[in-house]
Design an enzyme around this catalytic site. Sequence first.
Site, short mmCIF file in Angstrom:
data_model
loop_
_atom_site.label_atom_id
_atom_site.label_comp_id
_atom_site.label_asym_id
_atom_site.label_seq_id
_atom_site.Cartn_x
_atom_site.Cartn_y
_atom_site.Cartn_z
N SER A 46 0.82 -1.22 0.00
CA SER A 46 0.00 0.00 0.00
C SER A 46 0.86 1.27 0.00
O SER A 46 0.34 2.36 -0.23
CB SER A 46 -0.93 -0.01 1.22
OG SER A 46 -0.16 -0.15 2.39
N ASP A 87 -4.58 -1.42 -2.23
CA ASP A 87 -5.09 -1.54 -0.87
C ASP A 87 -5.47 -3.01 -0.66
O ASP A 87 -6.29 -3.56 -1.39
CB ASP A 87 -6.32 -0.63 -0.76
CG ASP A 87 -6.97 -0.72 0.61
OD1 ASP A 87 -6.61 -1.63 1.39
OD2 ASP A 87 -7.84 0.11 0.89
N HIS A 170 9.84 -21.71 7.88
CA HIS A 170 11.20 -21.67 7.32
C HIS A 170 12.14 -22.68 7.99
O HIS A 170 13.17 -23.02 7.43
CB HIS A 170 11.77 -20.24 7.35
CG HIS A 170 12.25 -19.78 8.69
ND1 HIS A 170 11.40 -19.35 9.68
CD2 HIS A 170 13.50 -19.67 9.21
CE1 HIS A 170 12.11 -19.00 10.73
NE2 HIS A 170 13.38 -19.18 10.49
N LYS A 174 15.55 -25.41 6.50
CA LYS A 174 16.93 -25.45 7.01
C LYS A 174 17.53 -26.82 6.73
O LYS A 174 16.91 -27.84 7.00
CB LYS A 174 16.95 -25.18 8.52
CG LYS A 174 16.52 -23.75 8.87
CD LYS A 174 16.80 -23.44 10.33
CE LYS A 174 16.25 -22.07 10.65
NZ LYS A 174 17.17 -21.16 11.28
N GLU A 208 17.04 -18.18 22.11
CA GLU A 208 17.47 -16.96 21.42
C GLU A 208 18.00 -15.99 22.45
O GLU A 208 17.38 -15.79 23.49
CB GLU A 208 16.30 -16.36 20.65
CG GLU A 208 15.82 -17.27 19.54
CD GLU A 208 14.67 -16.70 18.73
OE1 GLU A 208 14.77 -16.68 17.50
OE2 GLU A 208 13.69 -16.26 19.35
N ASP A 227 4.36 -18.46 18.57
CA ASP A 227 5.36 -17.93 17.64
C ASP A 227 6.29 -19.01 17.12
O ASP A 227 6.57 -19.06 15.92
CB ASP A 227 6.17 -16.83 18.36
CG ASP A 227 7.16 -16.13 17.43
OD1 ASP A 227 6.80 -15.88 16.26
OD2 ASP A 227 8.29 -15.82 17.87
N HIS A 232 7.79 -24.22 14.40
CA HIS A 232 9.18 -24.67 14.22
C HIS A 232 9.55 -25.85 15.13
O HIS A 232 10.09 -26.86 14.68
CB HIS A 232 10.16 -23.53 14.53
CG HIS A 232 9.90 -22.25 13.79
ND1 HIS A 232 9.34 -22.22 12.54
CD2 HIS A 232 10.14 -20.95 14.12
CE1 HIS A 232 9.24 -20.96 12.14
NE2 HIS A 232 9.70 -20.17 13.08
N LYS A 318 13.14 -16.31 24.54
CA LYS A 318 13.97 -15.17 24.15
C LYS A 318 14.72 -14.68 25.39
O LYS A 318 14.34 -14.97 26.51
CB LYS A 318 13.10 -14.06 23.57
CG LYS A 318 12.34 -14.51 22.32
CD LYS A 318 12.11 -13.38 21.37
CE LYS A 318 11.29 -13.79 20.16
NZ LYS A 318 12.11 -14.28 19.03
#
Length: 465
Positions: A46, A87, A170, A174, A208, A227, A232, A318
């Site tokens: 946009s 849009d 993703h 790997k 992480e 998340d 994963h 994290k």
Amino acid sequence: MADATAASDALVLFGITGDLARRKLFPALYRLVEHGSEIPIVGFASSDWNTDHLRRRARESLEADGIEVEGNVWSRLASLLTYVRGDYRDAATLDPLCATLRGRERPLFYLAIPPALFEVVVENLAAVGLNRNARVVVEKPFGRDLGSSERLGRVIAAAFPEERTFRIDHYLGKEAVQDIMVFRFANAIFEPIWNRRYVSSVQVTMAEEFGVESRGRFYDGVGALRDVVQNHVLQILLLLAMEPPSSSGPEAVRDEKLKVLQAMRSLDPLATVRGQYRGYSEEPGVAVGSDTETYVAARFEIDSWRWAGVPFFVRAGKALPVNATEAVIRFHHPPRLLFAGKDAPMPQRNALYFRIGRSDGVTLQVQAKKPGAEMVSRPVDLDVDFHEVLGAAQEPYERLLGDAMAGRQTLFARADSVNESWRVIQPVLDRPQPVHVYDRGGWGPEASFYMLAEYGGWHDPRDAA
Ligand code: BG6
């Protein structure tokens, strides 16, 4: 009827001005062009950009990624790029996109946009007929619980059949994750011991070092379980636990993953630990008093003949001490016999370590005789570093984009498995335990340390295997 194996002849990236495109997609596109791809790439968003702006952004992104941009490859990539403004919520603004795609028969639409827009964009594509013979790639999260996942699944299925839908995770791109399957099924020596008779416990850590950084607003509505665990971490677990597929075809592999999920008990909220790093609630975009978890540890159980009674522990968080993802298989202790009657400690269990994303590789820990007069053993490592031995790994997004354009679905999540994985974690979403605050740079809440007391504790990925 469209040929499910014919290559896509245009790539349309919704959300081209966003963070994912800048960090991952432009570098992947560069590699694809370097390796011969010639299909036109249309960026859609946009923002008030034009094609020159898009090319500048692409160039910056490649340089920021550390790619040594080669003139010839760059000019080919630049010439393939076009920007179309529109849009997301308004089907009428897709007209210029239809015009740009005229003559293209099998476009691939990549939705690198906020999840709240997935449904409307899919519906709008169908409303203007752009779904015909097209493929769609959807970025995670696929829903935020079982109900929303099922609903998203229905909306997508109304516009794109499953064989033209690609749910990207993703981690599946790997090399070290794909290696789990190769390690298990290309080596005949492990299959006989890969079960409850020999394996005592399995653990997966996804740690992480950094916090939520600039993603506070997104992350606060999601948390560690949604998340990274629902996708994963579970994908790693499935590869460790699945039965040998009858072929390498997409359905054979994905059927076996689904069967593991179907045999998994829904999580017991009381057997999970949720944590939040100190200072999280002051991060930009995070709600005051938020109880979103930045750390979660859970115990999964698989009621199958292979795995009944073997706990699969996972933790993800994290602001932990290190960036490292690893899976550890711990085997049973050997009988004492040879070492009986001595004060010497019992030999440790054998263990197998899969390292993912941090010196990718595998270590098998075995016992060896400690030099000296006594019959005492100590652990030694049989270790391989994939990078040293096999060379550089292919980047996940290059692999997955290439697979989606070629219609190869093996490394993409299937709708039934996605729903089943939500079913497994749903009780924790319904009855979340209170979050424990933990210090940045530590291993999360103390409560999680005791979960594996009977199984030798969590392995610290910084320690030798
Ligand atoms: C993403 C999560 O899917 O994966 C991030 O949204 C996480 O929170 C990232 O940091 C980790 O990916 P990688 O490849 O850097 O381990």
